[in-house]
Write an enzyme that holds these catalytic residues in place. Structure first.
Site, PDB file in Angstrom:
ATOM      1  CD  GLU A  33      62.311  21.496 -25.359  1.00 31.04           C
ATOM      2  OE1 GLU A  33      63.215  21.099 -26.109  1.00 31.04           O
ATOM      3  OE2 GLU A  33      62.004  22.681 -25.225  1.00 31.04           O
ATOM      4  NE  ARG A 257      67.233  13.512 -35.994  1.00 28.35           N
ATOM      5  CZ  ARG A 257      66.895  14.061 -34.813  1.00 28.35           C
ATOM      6  NH1 ARG A 257      67.772  14.185 -33.854  1.00 28.35           N
ATOM      7  NH2 ARG A 257      65.683  14.495 -34.602  1.00 28.35           N
ATOM      8  CE  LYS A 267      60.042  17.352 -29.642  1.00 27.55           C
ATOM      9  NZ  LYS A 267      60.329  17.226 -28.214  1.00 27.55           N
TER      10      LYS A 267
HETATM   11  P1  ATP Z   1      62.608  17.220 -32.357  1.00 27.45           P
HETATM   12  O1  ATP Z   1      63.694  17.852 -33.151  1.00 27.45           O
HETATM   13  O2  ATP Z   1      61.675  16.413 -33.150  1.00 27.45           O
HETATM   14  O3  ATP Z   1      61.914  18.182 -31.460  1.00 27.45           O
HETATM   15  P2  ATP Z   1      64.164  16.450 -30.159  1.00 27.45           P
HETATM   16  O4  ATP Z   1      65.364  15.587 -30.183  1.00 27.45           O
HETATM   17  O5  ATP Z   1      64.333  17.877 -29.917  1.00 27.45           O
HETATM   18  O6  ATP Z   1      63.336  16.158 -31.464  1.00 27.45           O
HETATM   19  P3  ATP Z   1      63.310  15.656 -27.588  1.00 27.45           P
HETATM   20  O7  ATP Z   1      61.970  15.750 -26.975  1.00 27.45           O
HETATM   21  O8  ATP Z   1      64.379  16.507 -27.055  1.00 27.45           O
HETATM   22  O9  ATP Z   1      63.115  15.905 -29.122  1.00 27.45           O
HETATM   23  O10 ATP Z   1      63.783  14.140 -27.647  1.00 27.45           O
HETATM   24  C1  ATP Z   1      63.571  13.161 -26.677  1.00 27.45           C
HETATM   25  C2  ATP Z   1      64.474  11.995 -26.986  1.00 27.45           C
HETATM   26  O11 ATP Z   1      64.123  11.435 -28.238  1.00 27.45           O
HETATM   27  C3  ATP Z   1      65.909  12.434 -27.093  1.00 27.45           C
HETATM   28  O12 ATP Z   1      66.717  11.516 -26.383  1.00 27.45           O
HETATM   29  C4  ATP Z   1      66.187  12.411 -28.565  1.00 27.45           C
HETATM   30  O13 ATP Z   1      67.532  12.125 -28.827  1.00 27.45           O
HETATM   31  C5  ATP Z   1      65.259  11.312 -29.055  1.00 27.45           C
HETATM   32  N1  ATP Z   1      64.908  11.525 -30.461  1.00 27.45           N
HETATM   33  C6  ATP Z   1      64.327  12.599 -31.014  1.00 27.45           C
HETATM   34  N2  ATP Z   1      64.201  12.463 -32.351  1.00 27.45           N
HETATM   35  C7  ATP Z   1      64.703  11.249 -32.659  1.00 27.45           C
HETATM   36  C8  ATP Z   1      64.881  10.511 -33.869  1.00 27.45           C
HETATM   37  N3  ATP Z   1      64.496  10.998 -35.057  1.00 27.45           N
HETATM   38  N4  ATP Z   1      65.444   9.293 -33.794  1.00 27.45           N
HETATM   39  C9  ATP Z   1      65.835   8.783 -32.620  1.00 27.45           C
HETATM   40  N5  ATP Z   1      65.721   9.416 -31.446  1.00 27.45           N
HETATM   41  C10 ATP Z   1      65.167  10.636 -31.454  1.00 27.45           C
HETATM   42 MG    MG Z   2      64.743  19.098 -28.358  1.00 25.92          MG
END
Ligand code: ATP
Ligand code: MG
Length: 553
Positions: A33, A257, A267
């Protein structure tokens, strides 16, 4: 290397699917995102998704999951592309979930026509109330009984902008008694009169995650849709939508994760650190962002190696940040150019050395025979590290002290003859003599000394600023520590040494060079450097200082 390693559980699934002909080749995606910069957790996901496609001859799409108009920005899109490329991966296609809005709308209409979706006028509080609890089934309200024609009209009117934010939603009609709360008539669309970074004001209704993600996977013929464990409960809904819409059957697989000690990976929280000035931007070298790590000097190879080593787990755990630092150190040891920089200078005069200078050859990297040599200017007046001299040393002190001998790296053996002090008693200079026959590489002096010091010639020295970084948080498990995560910020995570002295070779190196400042750690040039000021970031220490601290405690 990867051949000897046993397969992770996702590789096992992929190999099985390829073997039994379920797919001819695989398609994965990385779906960020664009609401912030990528962090090391995303690197794990990138390495996994792109790595699988690479290993099995498939392809990976980069898909911006930009269905939420409010938090997304083009700046983030650009930074994400930069980071993925820097990590060493190239995507087959660059897609945007927002490009599917028309298609997703059509999917919603299909569900309405099948009697599987309805427009609900309830407030969000009412919807929450009617949802029940895990042990008490939910109830439908009167809006669930609307006719297909009414629903089609109302949904068209929602799109046309006839209603205010929050006044209506489109819901799937599934099962209000399902043990999976997400199947209790989940919301598919909400009204949001907001400007979107790509579709502008074309839309005032936006699909929810669950009505965008799986469908986007399906539109792109994604075979293996890999996400983190918290999406396990979403899988039923993912499958339900695909089944009811009769579209390409993508499948979702979940892995744990990445969580890492002394680090936050959200983020939203990283944005707080930036906005509230706890760090100097998203690429502050203390940040767990990919851009921060890049600026700090972490090589992409080391990050990939780290992601490989931690593997793919099915259960959450907390990885020691020391492992990442170990990977960085291991890689840098192979590639870093050795240089001498004095952080806290003490002047040393070699009284029997003639005026003028000579150039001494010094290895760029003893680990790499191809790295060659450089010439280091040596003269009568040098800087050494203040902490490398003691007037009254304890036993077994092998550095410089009155009457004691040390070797100057790549140069000569010297003996300290005299200590010079100012009126206040501070040591301002040490006077030494050198042994001409002791020159490194052609030493015939027969003298053995235990200590070797780094040094810089005073008249050739280049002033540099050195930035030393420590952990940004004081507690291991920041996400689960008591109180606000910001309560645990390490206030001493940055030390700036504004007056370090560097050997002149550092003026000629390129920004991409990585260095080992001898006895000091690994460093890289920072983007704040200018023609008249070099700025260096400490990437990582030579040894794991924290592991030692932990042992002492
Ligand atoms: P955040 O909570 O940091 O915003 P998010 O999962 O909302 O993380 P996205 O941009 O939606 O962020 O994630 C893009 C991809 O990265 C998704 O497939 C997500 O599952 C993966 N991802 C995000 N954080 C992690 C993590 N700590 N370990 C492994 N994969 C991750
Ligand atoms: Mg997200």
């Amino acid at each position: 290397m990867s051949e000897e390693k046993s397969l992770n559980f996702i590789e096992e699934i992929v190999e099985e699917d390829l073997k039994n002909g379920k797919y001819k080749s695989i398609v994965t995606r990385f779906p960020p995102e664009p609401n912030g910069y990528l962090h090391i957790g995303h690197a794990k996901s990138i390495c996994l998704n792109f790595g699988l496609a690479k290993k099995y001859g498939g392809k990976t799409n980069l898909r911006f999951d930009d269905t939420n108009p409010v938090t997304e920005e083009t700046e983030y899109v650009e930074s994400i592309k930069d980071d993925v490329r820097w990590l060493g991966f190239e995507w087959a296609n660059e897609f945007y979930a927002s490009d599917y809005f028309e298609q997703l709308y059509a999917f919603a209409v299909t569900l309405i026509k099948k009697g599987l979706a309805y427009v609900d006028d309830s407030t969000s509080e009412e919807i929450a109330e009617q949802k029940g609890t895990p042990t008490v089934p939910g109830t439908r309200n009167r809006y669930a009984d609307r006719s297909i024609e009414d629903n089609l009209q109302l949904f068209a009117d929602m799109r046309a902008g006839k209603y205010a934010d929050g006044s209506k939603v489109l819901r799937a009609r599934i099962d209000m008694a399902s043990p999976n709360m997400l199947l209790r008539d989940p919301i598919l669309y909400r009204i949001k009169h907001a400007h979107h970074h790509r579709t502008g004001d074309n839309w005032c209704i936006y699909p929810m995650y669950d009505f965008a993600h799986g469908q986007s996977d399906s539109i792109e013929n994604i075979t293996h849709s890999i996400c983190t464990l918290e999406f396990i409960p979403h899988r039923d809904l993912y499958d339900w939508c695909i089944e009811k819409l009769e579209i390409f059957p993508s499948h979702q697989y979940e892995f744990a994760r990445l969580n890492m000690t002394y680090t936050i990976m959200s983020k939203r929280k990283l944005l707080q650190l930036v906005n509230e000035g706890h760090v100097n931007g998203w690429d502050d070298p203390r940040m767990s962002t990919i851009s921060g790590m890049r600026r700090r000097g972490y090589p992409a190879e080391a990050i990939r190696e780290f992601c490989d080593r931690i593997g793919v787990a099915k259960r959450e755990n907390l990885i020691d940040v020391g492992l990442l630092e170990f990977c960085v150190r291991e890689h840098l040891n192979k590639i870093a150019l050795r240089r001498m920089v004095v952080f806290d200078p003490l002047k040393l005069v070699i009284t029997n050395y003639p005026e003028g200078e000579e150039y001494l050859q010094s290895e760029n990297n003893p680990e790499d025979p191809n790295a060659g040599h450089r010439d280091v200017p040596f003269s009568r007046e040098l800087y050494i590290e203040r902490e490398d001299f003691m007037e009254n040393p304890p036993k077994k002190y092998f550095r410089l002290a009155p009457g004691q001998m040390v070797r100057l790296k790549s140069a000569y053996i010297i003996r300290c003859e005299e200590v010079v002090k100012d009126a206040a008693g501070n040591i301002t200079e040490v006077k030494c003599t050198y042994i001409p026959e002791s020159k490194s590489g052609s030493d015939t002096s027969g003298i053995n000394v235990k200590g070797t010091l780094h040094w810089v010639s005073v008249q050739h020295a280049v002033t540099a600023e050195v930035r030393l970084y420590d952990r940004l948080f004081k507690v291991e498990d920041v996400a689960n520590a008591e109180g606000d995560f910001k309560d645990h910020i390490n206030e001493d995570s940055l030390t700036v040494l504004a007056n370090a002295y560097a050997e002149p070779a550092l003026l000629n190196d390129t920004p991409d060079d990585r260095y080992q400042f001898i006895r000091k750690g690994y460093f890289c040039l920072d983007k704040d450097s200018s023609a008249d000021k070099l700025v260096f970031n400490r990437t990582v220490t030579l040894k794991d200082g924290w592991a030692k601290e932990a042992k002492k405690a």
